[in-house]
Design an enzyme around this catalytic site. Structure first.
Site, mmCIF file in Angstrom:
data_model
loop_
_atom_site.group_PDB
_atom_site.id
_atom_site.type_symbol
_atom_site.label_atom_id
_atom_site.label_comp_id
_atom_site.label_asym_id
_atom_site.label_seq_id
_atom_site.Cartn_x
_atom_site.Cartn_y
_atom_site.Cartn_z
ATOM 1 N N CYS A 1 61.705 62.892 15.183
ATOM 2 C CA CYS A 1 60.910 63.997 14.623
ATOM 3 C C CYS A 1 60.052 64.652 15.694
ATOM 4 O O CYS A 1 59.866 65.870 15.702
ATOM 5 C CB CYS A 1 60.017 63.486 13.487
ATOM 6 S SG CYS A 1 60.951 62.803 12.117
ATOM 7 N N ARG B 1 66.408 65.343 7.031
ATOM 8 C CA ARG B 1 66.188 66.508 7.906
ATOM 9 C C ARG B 1 66.864 67.730 7.276
ATOM 10 O O ARG B 1 68.021 68.026 7.548
ATOM 11 C CB ARG B 1 66.750 66.233 9.297
ATOM 12 C CG ARG B 1 66.149 65.012 9.933
ATOM 13 C CD ARG B 1 66.620 64.773 11.351
ATOM 14 N NE ARG B 1 66.208 63.439 11.751
ATOM 15 C CZ ARG B 1 64.977 63.107 12.125
ATOM 16 N NH1 ARG B 1 64.045 64.035 12.173
ATOM 17 N NH2 ARG B 1 64.679 61.869 12.453
#
Lengths: 229, 64
Positions: free
Chosen positions: A56, A133
């Site tokens: 991330c 995601r």
């Protein structure tokens, strides 16, 4: 084989292409924001699994890098994860401290999962506690125009997101389609004829001569040059 | 809160918005004047209106 209901997660219907994006009002690192605050421009709403995690962090650096490019395309970024706003603030401050990169866009603190649920961002087969995601491209009138889902393990290609926005804006501006791997400046696809009459016209030399940069493989696959958006 | 601190004072972006609203302005005008993204202006104006620091008439906002 396990059975699952189509286009649902946790009993909630997932967004669908060309339908209105689910409305929201959410706490973010830039204050309380509503979907309507983005009306008139494009929005890339994306989720990440968790703050202070390695993939991330690389993605946020990459999203920050494309933010100026997106702004030039009248497009804003809005992140989301199931973390608190304090966690988000601590993380973006840590990113800035360690990398000197400022995260310029807001991040939704979706602790009650209201937005994640509405957009189907939690994939229970992957994780029941984190958002996958996901990327939703929302157009100026609030319709979902593209959706991308990546697994927890795999960071996204942010240049592809810029390319996707370029392609969608070209489609809207010129009423065309874009071929595989299209980039601005490349030829675009002329919409497939819907009648035999138009198919015949598409094969004529007269049509070819009056169409800038005309390129024909056959009646159903023709390209042309267009001005940039 | 984006424009208001917990003690009721204005944050930097709140001060920028209020300063831009000396004359009645649309959110688009304010975004141009302050350099803030339009979504932040819209969200901030909503907050300032709720706090009675800004009034709105039609599509124009004004401080006070």
């Amino acid at each position: 084989m396990e059975t699952t209901s189509n286009a649902t997660t946790g009993g909630t219907r997932l967004p669908r292409l060309n339908e209105p994006a689910p409305d929201f009002e959410a706490t973010t690192t830039h204050g309380v924001i509503r979907l309507a605050d983005y009306a008139g421009g494009w929005l890339v709403l994306f989720s990440h699994p968790a703050d202070f995690t390695p993939v991330c962090t690389t993605e946020f650096l990459a999203f920050a890098a494309i933010y100026p490019e997106l702004q030039r395309r009248h497009t804003e970024l809005l992140g989301l994860s199931i973390d608190s706003v304090s966690s988000h603030i601590a993380w973006v401050r840590n990113i800035e401290e360690k990398t000197s990169v400022t995260i310029p866009f807001p991040i939704i603190a979706d602790l009650d999962r209201a937005v994640a649920t509405a957009y189907g961002m939690v994939m229970p087969g992957e994780s029941t506690t984190e958002t996958s995601r996901c990327v939703f491209v929302i157009d100026p009138i609030g319709r979902v125009r593209a959706m991308v889902y990546y697994p927890l393990t795999t960071g996204r290609n942010t240049e592809e997101i810029v390319r996707l926005v370029d392609a969608l804006q070209m489609v809207d501006a010129r009423q065309v389609a874009t071929p595989a791997n299209w980039r601005p400046g490349d030829k675009v696809i002329i919409p497939t004829p819907a009648t035999v009459e138009v198919a015949a016209e598409r094969m004529s030399e007269e049509y070819a001569s009056r169409t800038e940069g005309f390129e024909r493989v056959d009646w159903y696959l023709c390209k042309k040059s267009v001005e940039a958006v | 809160m984006a424009c208001l601190n917990s003690d009721g004072t204005l944050s930097p972006s709140g001060r920028a918005l209020v300063a831009a609203l000396a004359t009645p302005s649309t959110p688009e005008d304010v975004a141009r004047e302050t350099g803030l993204p339009l979504y932040r202006v819209r969200a901030g104006l909503r907050e300032l209106v709720a706090a009675s620091l800004v009034t709105v008439e039609g599509d124009r906002y004004r401080a006070g």
